[in-house]
Design a protein around this motif. Structure first.
Motif, PDB file in Angstrom:
ATOM      1  N   LYS A   5       9.418 -10.546  -1.199  1.00  0.00           N
ATOM      2  CA  LYS A   5       9.535 -10.007   0.154  1.00  0.00           C
ATOM      3  C   LYS A   5      10.708  -9.040   0.266  1.00  0.00           C
ATOM      4  CE  LYS A   5       7.182 -13.701   2.607  1.00  0.00           C
ATOM      5  NZ  LYS A   5       7.362 -15.022   3.223  1.00  0.00           N
ATOM      6  N   LYS A  30      -6.192  -6.921  -1.614  1.00  0.00           N
ATOM      7  CA  LYS A  30      -5.977  -7.391  -0.237  1.00  0.00           C
ATOM      8  C   LYS A  30      -5.084  -8.632  -0.207  1.00  0.00           C
ATOM      9  CE  LYS A  30      -9.511  -6.818   2.850  1.00  0.00           C
ATOM     10  NZ  LYS A  30     -10.940  -6.934   3.285  1.00  0.00           N
ATOM     11  N   ALA A  31      -5.180  -9.458  -1.239  1.00  0.00           N
ATOM     12  CA  ALA A  31      -4.281 -10.611  -1.321  1.00  0.00           C
ATOM     13  C   ALA A  31      -2.842 -10.121  -1.416  1.00  0.00           C
ATOM     14  CB  ALA A  31      -4.637 -11.475  -2.524  1.00  0.00           C
ATOM     15  N   GLY A  32      -2.649  -9.011  -2.156  1.00  0.00           N
ATOM     16  CA  GLY A  32      -1.311  -8.429  -2.241  1.00  0.00           C
ATOM     17  C   GLY A  32      -0.813  -7.901  -0.919  1.00  0.00           C
ATOM     18  N   THR A  68       2.131  -5.044  -2.370  1.00  0.00           N
ATOM     19  CA  THR A  68       3.158  -5.767  -1.633  1.00  0.00           C
ATOM     20  C   THR A  68       4.271  -4.840  -1.135  1.00  0.00           C
ATOM     21  OG1 THR A  68       4.457  -6.263  -3.606  1.00  0.00           O
ATOM     22  CG2 THR A  68       2.729  -7.826  -3.042  1.00  0.00           C
ATOM     23  N   THR A  74      -1.322  -9.371   1.916  1.00  0.00           N
ATOM     24  CA  THR A  74      -1.271 -10.490   2.871  1.00  0.00           C
ATOM     25  C   THR A  74      -0.045 -10.459   3.785  1.00  0.00           C
ATOM     26  OG1 THR A  74      -2.451 -11.849   1.293  1.00  0.00           O
ATOM     27  CG2 THR A  74      -1.381 -13.005   3.075  1.00  0.00           C
ATOM     28  N   ASN A  75       1.119 -10.200   3.203  1.00  0.00           N
ATOM     29  CA  ASN A  75       2.330 -10.277   4.024  1.00  0.00           C
ATOM     30  C   ASN A  75       2.612  -9.003   4.807  1.00  0.00           C
ATOM     31  OD1 ASN A  75       2.915 -12.885   3.329  1.00  0.00           O
ATOM     32  ND2 ASN A  75       4.056 -12.272   1.495  1.00  0.00           N
ATOM     33  N   TYR A 133      -0.020  -7.014   6.333  1.00  0.00           N
ATOM     34  CA  TYR A 133      -0.976  -6.899   7.437  1.00  0.00           C
ATOM     35  C   TYR A 133      -1.273  -8.314   7.899  1.00  0.00           C
ATOM     36  CZ  TYR A 133      -1.793  -2.130   5.874  1.00  0.00           C
ATOM     37  OH  TYR A 133      -1.640  -0.825   5.534  1.00  0.00           O
ATOM     38  N   THR A 134      -0.693  -8.706   9.018  1.00  0.00           N
ATOM     39  CA  THR A 134      -0.809 -10.120   9.363  1.00  0.00           C
ATOM     40  C   THR A 134      -1.626 -10.339  10.635  1.00  0.00           C
ATOM     41  OG1 THR A 134       1.222 -10.028  10.604  1.00  0.00           O
ATOM     42  CG2 THR A 134       1.385 -10.721   8.316  1.00  0.00           C
ATOM     43  N   TYR A 135      -2.328 -11.471  10.639  1.00  0.00           N
ATOM     44  CA  TYR A 135      -2.875 -12.054  11.853  1.00  0.00           C
ATOM     45  C   TYR A 135      -2.900 -13.547  11.596  1.00  0.00           C
ATOM     46  CZ  TYR A 135      -7.205 -11.827   9.082  1.00  0.00           C
ATOM     47  OH  TYR A 135      -8.148 -11.941   8.095  1.00  0.00           O
TER      48      TYR A 135
END
Lengths: 362, 252
Positions: free
Chosen positions: B77, B100-102, B168, B104-105, B107-109
C-alpha cells in the motif's frame, strides 16, 4: 465485447432458472396430489441442506479452506431464532413478520460466532483448520445440550447443571431445557418460504463471488503470497467469507428449527457437518449449483429407500454409501467424466443439428 | 531525495548470515539492477524489501518513510509491488481478473454493495475493467483477457505478473528474474516492455537478473552481491568491467 453476457452471470442465471423450474414442478406435484407425505415432509429439509451446503461451498470452494463446523453454526442459528420466536409468538402474532426477523437473528448470531471463532482459527490451514472447526462445532452443540434457560418475573435464569437450579418463580417458563432442547417453536417454515430464502442465499452467494471481494477471496485461495504482495489483507477476506458462510448456515438453522416442534442440540452433531461437506464435495468444490443439487438428491435417496419396501429399508445405509462411492468415482475420475461430457456434447450436437456443439466445446 | 534508501540491511537465519551490511540508494525513475551469483542473497533482499522477511538489522526507507518491518500488505500500500522468481499467478482466475485483483485496493466498494448490486458496483466494475484492459495493452495481453491465467504460455504469464503488480499503482516495481526461462527473442521483447513500463507508468524499477544481455541492455545502475555482501555498485558499464565482479561470476 461490451454487450456480451459474462460466463459467470450466465451461470448464475441458469441456476436461478433451474431452481424456479424445480419449484414450479414441485408445486404442481403437490397441488395435484401426486406428492407423497414423505416427499412433502422433505421439502423444507431440502431447502435447509441446500442453503447450508451452498454456504459451506463458499468457505471450501471459494476460500479453499476445509471447515467441519457448519453444524455448529446451524445450531446457533436454530437456537437463537427459536428462542426469539418462542418469546415473541404472543406479541408478534403474524408469522410473516416474526419469521424473517427470527431468521435474521439466527443468521446474525451465527455470523457473530463465526467471526469470533474465525479470528483465532483462521490462522490455521488445511487439515488443522478442519480439526479445530470440527472441535468448535462439537463444543457449540455440547454447550447448548447442557444449557438450561428459563425466565420469570425476575428476568432470565441460566444454569449448566439442571432445571431445578434455575430457581424459577411459579410463573416462570422454560426456554431451553438442557438436552431436551426447545419446545413450542411455532412451525413457521414452509416450502415457499424455504424456497425464497434459498433463492436469496443463491443470489447473495453468486453476487459475492462475482464481486471485488469474491475476486480477492479467490486470489487468496489461488496464491496467498501473491495476494499479500498486491496488498490484500488475508485475514480480512478470510473472516468475511467465514462470517458469510456462518450467517447463511445460521439462516438454514433457523429454517430447520421452525420446521420442528421440538429442537434438540444433538441433531447438530458432527455427522451433520460431514453430511453437508459430502454435499459440497460431491456437488463439486466451488460449484454452488452442484451443492444444491447434491444436497437435494442425497437428502432424498435415504428417505426414498426407507419407504421403498421392507427389504430395502434394512440395507438403505448400505445402498446409500454405495451410491456415494459411485458418485465420487464419477465426479473425480477424469476418464469417466470425459466420457460423459463427450456423449453429452454428441447428444447436444444431434439435438441442435451440430450448430452449437462446436461452439460449446470448452 | 532518493526513492528507496536501504541502510546497512542485514538478516540472519539461525547461524547463517544471509545478507550483511547491505546499502543501496535508488533515485526516482531509475532502472536499477541487482546481480550476483546463485545464493548471493538477492531474493532475500527482495523479500526484506517487501516485508516477507523482517530484517535483523538496518532500515529501509521509501520516499522518506521508514517501512522497515512492516507487513507485506502495508508495504504494497505504501508503494512497492513485485513479481516472483517462480511465477505466482491466481491460476484459476482469468487474465482480466488477475489484473482486477491487483486493482482491489484502488477501486473500492463495500461487500454489501457487491452483494446487492447497487449502481456503484456496476460503475466501479466498469472502471476496473477499463483500467485492467489498459494495463494489459502494453503487454499485448488484452486479447487473452478471458483466458485462465494458468492456460497462458510461460512468457505471457511473466508479463501478466508484471501487469498485476502495476495494477496496485506502485512507485517502485521489483522484478525477480523477469527473463528466466525466456528465449533471446522473448527477452528482447521483455526489455522493450520494461522500458515502456518505466516511461509510461512513471515507476522506478529494481530487477534481479542473470541474463547479462538484459542487464547490460537496460539497467542504468547495478549493485553486485556476493555471499550476502555488497561487492560493488555503480554505472552498469563500470560494474561489469570490474575485475572483482568478473572473478565472482567466473572464478579465478
Amino acid at each position: 465485447m461490451k454487450h456480451r453476457i459474462k460466463p459467470a452471470t450466465r451461470k448464475s442465471f441458469i441456476t436461478y432458472a433451474i431452481m424456479i423450474a424445480a419449484f414450479i414442478f414441485v408445486e404442481i406435484l403437490v397441488s395435484t396430489g401426486n406428492a407423497s407425505n414423505m416427499f412433502q415432509g422433505l421439502l423444507v429439509p431440502f431447502c435447509v441442506y441446500s442453503i447450508s451446503a451452498a454456504a459451506l461451498n463458499l468457505t471450501v470452494g471459494i476460500l479453499g479452506e476445509l471447515s467441519l463446523g457448519q453444524a455448529g453454526f446451524m445450531c446457533i442459528g436454530a437456537y437463537s431464532s427459536a428462542i426469539f420466536s418462542v418469546c415473541t409468538k404472543d406479541t408478534i402474532t403474524q408469522a410473516w413478520i416474526r419469521f424473517p426477523i427470527a431468521m435474521l437473528i439466527g443468521g446474525i448470531f451465527a455470523a457473530l460466532f463465526g467471526v469470533l471463532i474465525g479470528i483465532p482459527v483462521l490462522r490455521l490451514r488445511g487439515d488443522y483448520l478442519a480439526i479445530v472447526t470440527l472441535a468448535f462445532g462439537e463444543i457449540i452443540k455440547n454447550v447448548f445440550a447442557a444449557l438450561y434457560v428459563g425466565y420469570d418475573s425476575n428476568g432470565l435464569h441460566f444454569s449448566l447443571t439442571s432445571q431445578g437450579d434455575l430457581n424459577l418463580a411459579p410463573d416462570g417458563k422454560m426456554l431451553i431445557n438442557g438436552a431436551l432442547g426447545i419446545s413450542g417453536t411455532p412451525k413457521d417454515s414452509t416450502f415457499v418460504i424455504g424456497f425464497i430464502v434459498l433463492m436469496i442465499s443463491l443470489v447473495i452467494l453468486y453476487n459475492f463471488t462475482n464481486s471485488r471481494t469474491g475476486r480477492a477471496v479467490m486470489s487468496v485461495r489461488d496464491n496467498r503470497i501473491a495476494a499479500e504482495s498486491i496488498g490484500l489483507n488475508i485475514t480480512k477476506y478470510k473472516l468475511i467469507t467465514f462470517g458469510l458462510t456462518a450467517f447463511l448456515g445460521g439462516v438454514a438453522g433457523a429454517l430447520f428449527s421452525h420446521n420442528l416442534s421440538a429442537l434438540q442440540a444433538s441433531k447438530f452433531d458432527y455427522n451433520l457437518s460431514i453430511l453437508i461437506l459430502v454435499f459440497v464435495v460431491l456437488g463439486g468444490i466451488g460449484n454452488i449449483r452442484g451443492s444444491v443439487i447434491a444436497a437435494i438428491v442425497l437428502t432424498y435417496i435415504p428417505e426414498a429407500l426407507r419407504k421403498a419396501g421392507s427389504n430395502l429399508t434394512n440395507y438403505r445405509m448400505l445402498i446409500y454409501s454405495i451410491i456415494l462411492i459411485i458418485m465420487m468415482i464419477f465426479t473425480s475420475n477424469a476418464k469417466i467424466r470425459g466420457f460423459f461430457t463427450a456423449s453429452f456434447m454428441r447428444l447436444k450436437g444431434i439435438v441442435f443439428k451440430n450448430k452449437s456443439a462446436v461452439k460449446e466445446g470448452e | 531525495m532518493a526513492l528507496l534508501e536501504v541502510k546497512k540491511l542485514g538478516i540472519s537465519f539461525g547461524g547463517l548470515r544471509a545478507v550483511d551490511d547491505f546499502s543501496m540508494t535508488i533515485e526516482k525513475g531509475e532502472l536499477y539492477g541487482l546481480i550476483g551469483p546463485n545464493g548471493a542473497g538477492k531474493t532475500t533482499i527482495f523479500n526484506m524489501l517487501t516485508g516477507v522477511y523482517k530484517p535483523t538489522d538496518g532500515s529501509i526507507w521509501l520516499d522518506g518513510k521508514n517501512i522497515t518491518g512492516k507487513s507485506t500488505t502495508e508495504i504494497n500500500k505504501s508503494g512497492i509491488a513485485r513479481t516472483f522468481q517462480n511465477i505466482r499467478l491466481f491460476s484459476k482466475l482469468s487474465v482480466l481478473d488477475n489484473v482486477k485483483a491487483g486493482l482491489t485496493n484502488r477501486y473500492t466498494y463495500s461487500t454489501a454493495t457487491g452483494i446487492f448490486r447497487l449502481p456503484k458496483f456496476f460503475r466501479t466494475e466498469r472502471e476496473m475493467t477499463e483500467k485492467a484492459i489498459e494495463l494489459l495493452k502494453p503487454f499485448e495481453l488484452d486479447g487473452d483477457a478471458d483466458l485462465l491465467a494458468s492456460n497462458l504460455p510461460y512468457g505471457k504469464q511473466r508479463k501478466l505478473e508484471i501487469a498485476r503488480a502495476l495494477a496496485t499503482g506502485p512507485k517502485l516495481l521489483l522484478l525477480d528474474e523477469p527473463a528466466a526461462g525466456m528465449n533471446p527473442r522473448e527477452t528482447a521483447g521483455l526489455m522493450n516492455t520494461i522500458l515502456t513500463v518505466r516511461d509510461d507508468f512513471g515507476v522506478t524499477v529494481l530487477l534481479i537478473e542473470h541474463d547479462m544481455s538484459l542487464v547490460s541492455g537496460i539497467c542504468e545502475k547495478l549493485s553486485v552481491l556476493n555471499f550476502g555482501q555488497l561487492l560493488c555498485e555503480g554505472k552498469t558499464g563500470d560494474v561489469l568491467r570490474n575485475p572483482e565482479v568478473i572473478k565472482a561470476y567466473l572464478g579465478e
